[in-house]
Structures are given as structure tokens and as C-alpha cells.
Design an enzyme around this catalytic site. Structure first.
Site, short mmCIF file in Angstrom:
data_model
loop_
_atom_site.label_atom_id
_atom_site.label_comp_id
_atom_site.label_asym_id
_atom_site.label_seq_id
_atom_site.Cartn_x
_atom_site.Cartn_y
_atom_site.Cartn_z
N ALA A 1 -9.19 -3.49 0.69
CA ALA A 1 -8.13 -3.00 -0.20
C ALA A 1 -7.15 -4.13 -0.51
CB ALA A 1 -7.40 -1.83 0.44
N ASP A 2 -6.88 -4.99 0.48
CA ASP A 2 -6.02 -6.15 0.25
C ASP A 2 -6.66 -7.09 -0.78
OD1 ASP A 2 -4.60 -5.02 2.31
OD2 ASP A 2 -4.80 -6.71 3.69
N ASN A 3 -7.95 -7.38 -0.59
CA ASN A 3 -8.64 -8.33 -1.46
C ASN A 3 -8.79 -7.80 -2.88
OD1 ASN A 3 -8.91 -9.79 0.92
ND2 ASN A 3 -11.01 -9.13 1.27
N TYR B 1 -9.89 -6.75 5.18
CA TYR B 1 -9.40 -5.52 4.57
C TYR B 1 -9.66 -5.57 3.07
CZ TYR B 1 -7.09 -5.09 9.07
OH TYR B 1 -6.83 -5.02 10.42
N HIS C 1 0.85 -1.18 0.00
CA HIS C 1 0.00 0.00 0.00
C HIS C 1 0.89 1.24 0.00
CE1 HIS C 1 -3.42 -2.54 0.63
NE2 HIS C 1 -3.01 -2.95 1.81
#
Length: 393
Positions: A168-170, A166, A27
Site C-alpha cells: 500500500a505504501d509503494n 508494504y 493511510h
């Protein structure tokens, strides 16, 4: 693929029926502001995790991590979270995500193949989850949409692993595009792309090997009252990406934060600055203005270091050396390099973006770091990569 197939065949006696891969990721900005429904800027990178699977005739599941030379086992009918199973728990969570939704699965032999081990960070565990989800879907010919695949991962995270999910991770692991950065909007639960066209720059990920130390409990900031305060400081801006940004009037900010303690005030301010840095970084990418992008990245690290309190002296030392790669006194206004801590913080990982001509000088600084601090970092040159996919021979 030959190495993956050979590893699976040597372990189980047969080649895999299906192989999927998913990228590592980091990120750039915004990984700590999801609770406040802000945005996260992420990059999938060419540090892939391969998951190879073949069917079994029973309900057993066997796991093999090639690089770690570790083996674990479980059963489809009685999946349990075990502390000693570590990396295998992530794959069990995906199996649970499918079975808890009513999908029928059978026994499996599973091989994980990754040059980067999960403890290093860089999204390796999430990549293993994404690749496993895609491979299992293919192996059992499951009628499962993109949205349902995301729900599989979420159920595995929340119900089986008992952790936060999370998005954003996926999103990054599943849907990233080569040569693009992905931006997650946590308020809208959506993702967006922006081409990363700084072709004259090199992107380096550094695992400093500095052990993570928990300086403070970040979840102490995740209180409804704080979310309300941050919501009150939003300003609708139709001409701004996402339709809003935080207020920038110092008097108004101080008034909004007047009733919170000093420590919480400082950290909430850092969330505010982080979102505005993300918007400025995106604008810099969109306009091809590396100076603006780099200023935003460097400012974000300063915020994480001084206000959010997640950096450490070792990481700060490396990033200071990154800034010194260009001795020009105009660097602060027009930086040609940038870098920031990334991930959970309190140690471990950073990224740096620099000119190709700076690479050798940077590596010399890393050698100096080893002598001073006694840690031996791993440095990876990476580029933006595609999200998870099935792999053909």
C-alpha cells in the site's frame, strides 16, 4: 526546482542529470490489516520528496540530505546496511534492488530534498525510495517495467533492509492520482482509485511530536491460525466492493473467536471492524455522503484506540477537540468533521478533515494542546497529489 538544482550544484559542483519527486502520504483506514489480505485506503499528498542525481566516473555513491545537512557514502560494489546511515539506507536499498536483479549501475551523486524529515512519518522514506527508483531508471536508461520497479523496491525492503514490504505504501507513492484516494487490495495485489470530491473540506496532517512508544508487538498477531480464523469469517458479497465483507452476526463472530485469548480476540475484532469501516468510508466518498464517510473514519479511530490499542492520550485529546468544532448534538449521527490516528500508532501522527471555517478554531486548540502537554505539533494543510514522476527544469 531551482532550490533542488542549487542544493545539488553547491554540494557536488554540477547540476543534476535527472530529478524525480514522489509524494508524502497517509493511510486513512486499514494500514494494520495487510497481513489478513484486507484493504488499505491511502492518500498521496503534496508534501513532496525530491531526489536529484548526477553520474560519477567511479563506483562511489555519495548521499546528501539538504535539510538535515548530512552526508553519507557507499560503493556500488559493496553496499552495506549501516545503522548510522539511517535515511541513506533507504536509497541504498533501491540501488541494491536494481543491482541484485542484474541491472548495471555506475557511481552517483545523490541529493535528497524534503521539507519534511523522514522521522515525522507521512510516508517520507517511501517517497524517497520511489523517487530514487524512478530517477535511477531514467539516469541509466534501464528497461524496467512498472512491475519490475515494484520488485526493485520489494527486494530492497526484504533483502537489504530486512523489513516487511508494504505494498500500500509503494502503490501510493508510485501510482497515486491527484484528487483521488487509492485503495490497495492486499488479496489481489492490486490498487484502485476513487475521486475525493469533498471540495468544501480541508485536510490537515498533524505531527504531534509525541514520541512513539511500543505498547505491544503487533507482529504477535501475525500468526497463521489468526489468518485462518479471519478467512473463515469472510462472506462473499457480489454487490460489495471487492466481492466480500466480514460477517456481522454477533453469535457467529463469537463462535469463530471462542478459542483465542481475550487480547487477541479484541484485536482480531478490530481488524474485522476496520475492513467494514473502509467499505463504508468508500461508499460515502462514492456517493458524496460526507456524513457516512466521517462516521466510518471516527469509528475507525475509536477501534484503533479502544481495541487495537495504538492511540495515546495526546492524540485522543486533539481528535476530541476536532469533534467539538461542531457543538450540534446531532454530530455523532451526522458529523461535519472527522479524524483518526495514522501510521504506526502509539503516538506521533493524526489527520483531521474539517470545514474551512473551522480552521482557525482548530489552530487555537493546537495552541492549547502545546500549553497542556508541552509538545509543539507541526500542522500541514494538504490535498491529494499525483504519484512519483520525473521533474523537468
Amino acid at each position: 526546482m531551482k532550490a533542488v538544482n542549487d542544493a545539488h550544484e553547491l554540494e557536488y559542483g554540477n547540476k543534476p542529470d535527472v530529478v524525480a519527486k514522489a509524494p508524502g502520504r497517509f493511510h486513512l483506514i486499514g494500514e494494520h490489516s495487510w497481513f489478513f489480505k484486507d484493504k488499505t485506503m491511502s492518500m498521496a499528498v503534496n508534501l513532496p520528496v525530491y531526489v536529484a542525481i548526477s553520474k560519477r566516473d567511479d563506483t562511489s555513491v555519495k548521499f546528501y540530505f539538504h535539510q538535515l545537512n548530512e552526508r553519507k557514502k557507499a560503493s556500488i560494489t559493496s553496499l552495506k546496511l549501516k545503522k548510522e546511515d539511517r535515511w541513506a539506507n533507504a536509497i541504498k536499498a533501491i540501488i541494491y534492488g536494481f543491482t541484485s536483479a542484474g541491472f548495471t549501475l555506475g557511481g552517483m551523486n545523490i541529493t535528497i530534498y524534503s521539507e519534511i524529515i523522514p522521522s515525522a512519518g507521512f510516508g517520507i522514506t517511501t517517497a524517497a525510495k520511489a523517487a530514487s527508483a524512478l530517477a535511477i531508471k531514467k539516469l541509466f536508461t534501464l528497461n524496467c517495467s512498472e512491475m519490475e520497479l515494484l520488485q526493485v523496491i520489494e527486494r530492497g525492503n526484504r533483502r537489504f533492509l530486512q523489513t516487511n514490504n508494504y505494498i500500500a505504501d509503494n502503490f501510493t507513492a508510485l501510482f497515486a492520482k491527484k484528487n483521488n484516494i487509492l485503495i490497495t487490495d492486499h488479496f489481489k495485489n492490486t490498487w484502485d482509485y476513487i475521486p475525493f470530491n469533498f471540495e468544501d473540506k480541508k485536510i490537515l496532517l498533524v505531527d504531534t511530536k509525541v514520541p512513539r512508544v511500543e505498547v505491544w508487538n503487533e507482529e504477535s498477531l501475525h500468526e497463521p491460525q489468526y489468518a485462518l480464523i479471519m478467512g473463515d469469517m469472510r462472506e462473499r458479497k457480489p454487490n460489495v466492493y471487492g466481492g466480500w465483507r466480514y460477517i456481522d452476526d454477533v453469535t457467529d463472530i463469537n463462535e469463530q473467536l471462542s478459542e483465542v485469548g481475550e487480547d487477541a480476540r479484541r484485536k482480531l475484532l478490530s481488524v474485522l471492524y476496520e475492513h467494514n469501516d473502509l467499505l463504508n468510508a468508500r461508499e460515502g466518498i462514492e456517493k458524496g455522503d460526507f456524513f457516512k464517510f466521517a462516521r466510518s473514519i471516527n469509528h475507525s479511530h475509536e477501534t484503533m484506540r479502544d481495541m487495537f490499542n495504538i492511540s495515546c492520550p495526546e492524540i485522543d485529546w486533539i481528535l476530541k477537540r476536532v469533534n467539538e468544532l461542531e457543538p450540534n448534538l446531532d454530530f455523532v449521527r451526522n458529523p461535519v468533521t472527522c479524524g483518526r490516528i495514522t501510521g504506526k500508532g502509539f503516538g506521533r501522527c493524526l489527520y483531521a478533515i474539517m470545514r474551512e471555517g473551522d480552521m482557525e478554531n482548530f489552530k487555537a486548540k493546537i495552541a492549547e494542546f502545546e500549553k497542556i502537554f508541552g509538545f509543539h505539533p507541526d500542522v500541514y494543510e494538504v490535498e491529494p497529489a499525483d504519484g512519483a514522476s520525473l521533474v523537468k527544469d
